[in-house]
Design an enzyme around this catalytic site. Structure first.
Site, mmCIF file in Angstrom:
data_model
loop_
_atom_site.group_PDB
_atom_site.id
_atom_site.type_symbol
_atom_site.label_atom_id
_atom_site.label_comp_id
_atom_site.label_asym_id
_atom_site.label_seq_id
_atom_site.Cartn_x
_atom_site.Cartn_y
_atom_site.Cartn_z
ATOM 1 N N THR A 154 0.854 -1.125 -0.102
ATOM 2 C CA THR A 154 -0.032 0.056 0.056
ATOM 3 C C THR A 154 0.983 1.042 -0.047
ATOM 4 O OG1 THR A 154 -0.196 0.189 2.373
ATOM 5 C CG2 THR A 154 -1.842 -1.259 1.563
ATOM 6 N N HIS A 155 0.499 2.183 -0.571
ATOM 7 C CA HIS A 155 1.440 3.508 -0.939
ATOM 8 C C HIS A 155 2.783 3.106 -1.632
ATOM 9 C CE1 HIS A 155 -1.241 5.301 2.113
ATOM 10 N NE2 HIS A 155 -1.257 4.156 2.632
ATOM 11 N N SER A 276 18.512 -0.940 -26.438
ATOM 12 C CA SER A 276 18.866 0.393 -26.450
ATOM 13 C C SER A 276 19.993 0.210 -27.414
ATOM 14 C CB SER A 276 19.347 0.694 -25.135
ATOM 15 O OG SER A 276 20.123 1.984 -25.524
ATOM 16 N N LYS A 282 20.827 -2.960 -21.986
ATOM 17 C CA LYS A 282 19.407 -2.732 -21.594
ATOM 18 C C LYS A 282 18.585 -3.529 -22.147
ATOM 19 C CE LYS A 282 17.659 0.647 -20.247
ATOM 20 N NZ LYS A 282 17.621 2.107 -20.314
ATOM 21 N N ASN A 284 14.405 -3.274 -22.309
ATOM 22 C CA ASN A 284 13.492 -2.316 -21.904
ATOM 23 C C ASN A 284 11.965 -2.956 -22.090
ATOM 24 O OD1 ASN A 284 15.433 -0.464 -21.339
ATOM 25 N ND2 ASN A 284 15.302 0.388 -23.684
ATOM 26 N N GLU A 289 5.316 -0.089 -21.818
ATOM 27 C CA GLU A 289 5.251 1.285 -21.605
ATOM 28 C C GLU A 289 4.293 1.873 -22.723
ATOM 29 O OE1 GLU A 289 9.231 2.953 -20.836
ATOM 30 O OE2 GLU A 289 9.600 1.082 -21.577
ATOM 31 N N LYS A 324 -16.668 8.315 -36.259
ATOM 32 C CA LYS A 324 -16.027 6.985 -36.789
ATOM 33 C C LYS A 324 -14.638 7.014 -36.547
ATOM 34 C CE LYS A 324 -19.892 6.974 -39.785
ATOM 35 N NZ LYS A 324 -20.469 8.029 -39.172
HETATM 36 N N1 ARG Z 1 -20.971 10.137 -43.585
HETATM 37 C C1 ARG Z 1 -22.070 10.289 -42.776
HETATM 38 C C2 ARG Z 1 -21.821 9.973 -41.262
HETATM 39 O O1 ARG Z 1 -20.968 9.488 -41.109
HETATM 40 C C3 ARG Z 1 -23.214 9.611 -43.222
HETATM 41 C C4 ARG Z 1 -24.722 10.126 -43.038
HETATM 42 C C5 ARG Z 1 -25.042 11.385 -43.915
HETATM 43 N N2 ARG Z 1 -26.283 11.752 -43.841
HETATM 44 C C6 ARG Z 1 -26.497 12.856 -44.192
HETATM 45 N N3 ARG Z 1 -27.631 13.282 -43.886
HETATM 46 N N4 ARG Z 1 -25.586 13.767 -44.736
HETATM 47 O O2 ARG Z 1 -22.518 10.227 -40.366
#
Ligand code: ARG
Length: 467
Positions: A154-155, A276, A282, A284, A289, A324
């Site tokens: 602990t600590h 290294s 070394k 590593n 990391e 996305k």
């Molecule tokens: N590329 C757009 C997205 O990823 C697709 C949907 C587009 N819809 C629109 N009304 N422009 O959200």
């Protein structure tokens, strides 16, 4: 080909096109886009909205596109706005008029909501599989190390002796919770948005239940505006991924410490460490990391999407296209880290004697020495002070408590008898801790049996997450 040229009199400015386009990244879910379209047209035909021959033509065209992209004989043309436009244009080239009916009763808003959900669902399942592999390695390590004593901290100060099985068991619990969290998210997200249209449903007599069923959803979503505007499941998923990374990062931090020259608790396999360019001696822990380092990046994705979503009015807004790249990056990062970490852990060697010596050296049995006195009638507060004096005496002599002669014990407190050695041995300190959850062997064996049952249940797809 654009999906929306009709009401425009001028070409889009090239910079605007580039800025607006998503094809450079949304091509990642071309398979899900095609899978969704196949389900959609199957439903349209069942409802009499498309004829059977039209359906057949579209489906064989879509299957052809999928195969050709996978084989590499069709490359995704990056001049299109998005993957949806590319697939539709290619379909029309292949099957003619029927292809123009693919988008009946659908908008890109519900289409992209569906594609992203299908993609995320697949990624979530793969992440669970990787977590399962890690849990199996952890469980095996636990089984092999029920008697491997080490200091618990602990600590970052040595506190009480535990076993390696117990320490690893803490991570088993964390990753088990991560696994369960993903299952929860899956249940909540598994409703189909397709058929919600742009935002207000559609006038076609769609059977949304049927499309949902074809795609393995538990049913359709119940509000068309929410369906196209909801990214909660991504935020939940990114949050679960962030927690996984936090757990991996804590574990990596320990491995980095344990692998250091000061600790020498573990030795990383040559295949999982790096050298290294200047210091020949070394070895590593770069992988550990890097996993620790990449944690910030995954947290960044979560905060980024939360921030993107916070001011959006209903329903769809183009801001949501930003969901996305960050989700793709976070899922790829976490999957990569889980795989590498599991390999690093299973090939790592534990220096058991160094761990036991470290537990012996750090006065980790001091609480047990105090408990010994309590068991012989000394009030705990007095016992605490007496053992403090013993520790001070040992520090000055450079020895451990159990290295003291009985006369030395007695000189500080006459209550001590020769059974004190047994009472403060590492073995006793660990083995007497047998309440469930504690490091004693009997307690650990109960937990290991529960873990085995948990692992069996997830391997046999009858998840019992109530452990
Ligand atoms: N590329 C757009 C997205 O990823 C697709 C949907 C587009 N819809 C629109 N009304 N422009 O959200």
């Amino acid at each position: 080909m654009k999906l929306w040229g009709g009401r425009f009199t001028k070409e889009t400015n090239q910079l605007v096109h580039n800025f607006n386009a998503s094809i450079s990244f949304d091509q990642k879910f071309f398979k899900q886009d095609i899978e969704g379209s196949i389900a959609h047209v199957t439903m349209l035909a069942k409802q009499g909205i498309l004829s059977e021959p039209e359906k057949e033509a579209i489906i064989s065209g879509l299957n052809g596109i999928r195969e050709d992209i996978i084989k590499g004989t069709l490359s995704i043309d990056g001049t299109y706005e998005d993957i949806h436009s590319f697939v539709e244009a290619n379909l029309i080239q292949r099957v003619g008029e029927a292809g123009k009916k693919l988008h009946t009763g659908r908008s890109r808003n519900d289409q992209v909501a569906l594609d992203m959900k299908l993609y995320t669902r697949d990624e979530l399942i793969q992440t669970k599989e990787l977590l399962k592999n890690l849990l199996i390695v952890l469980q095996n390590t636990m089984k092999e190390n029920l008697n491997t004593y080490m200091p618990g901290f602990t600590h970052l100060q040595k506190a009480q002796p535990i076993t390696l099985a117990h320490h690893i068991g803490a991570y088993f619990e964390m990753f088990k919770r991560d696994y369960a969290r993903l299952s929860d998210i899956y249940k909540r997200m598994n409703y189909s948005p397709i058929g919600s249209g742009a935002l207000a449903g559609t006038t076609y007599p769609l059977d949304r239940n049927y499309t949902a069923k074809l795609l393995g959803f538990d049913g359709p979503t119940l509000n068309s505006m929410d369906s196209v505007a909801d990214r909660d499941y991504l935020i939940e998923f990114l949050s679960a991924l962030s927690i996984i990374m936090m757990h991996l990062s804590r574990f990596c931090e320990e491995i980095i410490l344990w692998n250091s020259n000061e600790y020498q608790f573990v030795e990383l396999d040559d295949a999982y460490s790096t050298g290294s360019s200047i210091m020949p001696q070394k070895k590593n822990p770069d992988i550990a990391e890097l996993v620790r380092g990449k944690t910030g990046r995954v947290y960044g994705s979560l905060i980024s999407l939360l921030t993107t979503m916070k001011g959006l009015p209903l329903a769809y807004n183009k801001d949501m296209q930003e969901d996305k790249e960050l989700t793709f990056d976070a899922t790829d990062t976490v999957k990569g880290c889980l795989g590498l970490f599991t390999g690093m852990l299973s090939s790592m060697k534990f220096n058991k004697s160094v761990m036991a010596l470290s537990a012996k050296k750090g006065f980790t049995n001091a609480t047990d020495a105090a408990d010994y006195l309590v068991n012989h009638g000394v009030p705990f507060r007095d016992a605490h002070t007496i053992v403090g004096q013993l520790v001070l005496y040992c520090i000055n002599k450079g020895i451990a408590l159990e290295d003291m002669a009985l006369e030395e014990f007695k000189a500080i407190c006459p209550v001590f008898e020769k059974d004190v050695y047994e009472a403060i041995s590492l073995k006793t300190c660990v083995e007497k801790r047998n309440t469930i959850g504690a490091p004693g062997k009997a307690a650990m064996e109960q937990v290991i049996a529960l873990n085995d049952e948990f692992l069996r249940s997830i391997s046999e797809n009858r998840e019992n997450l109530s452990f």
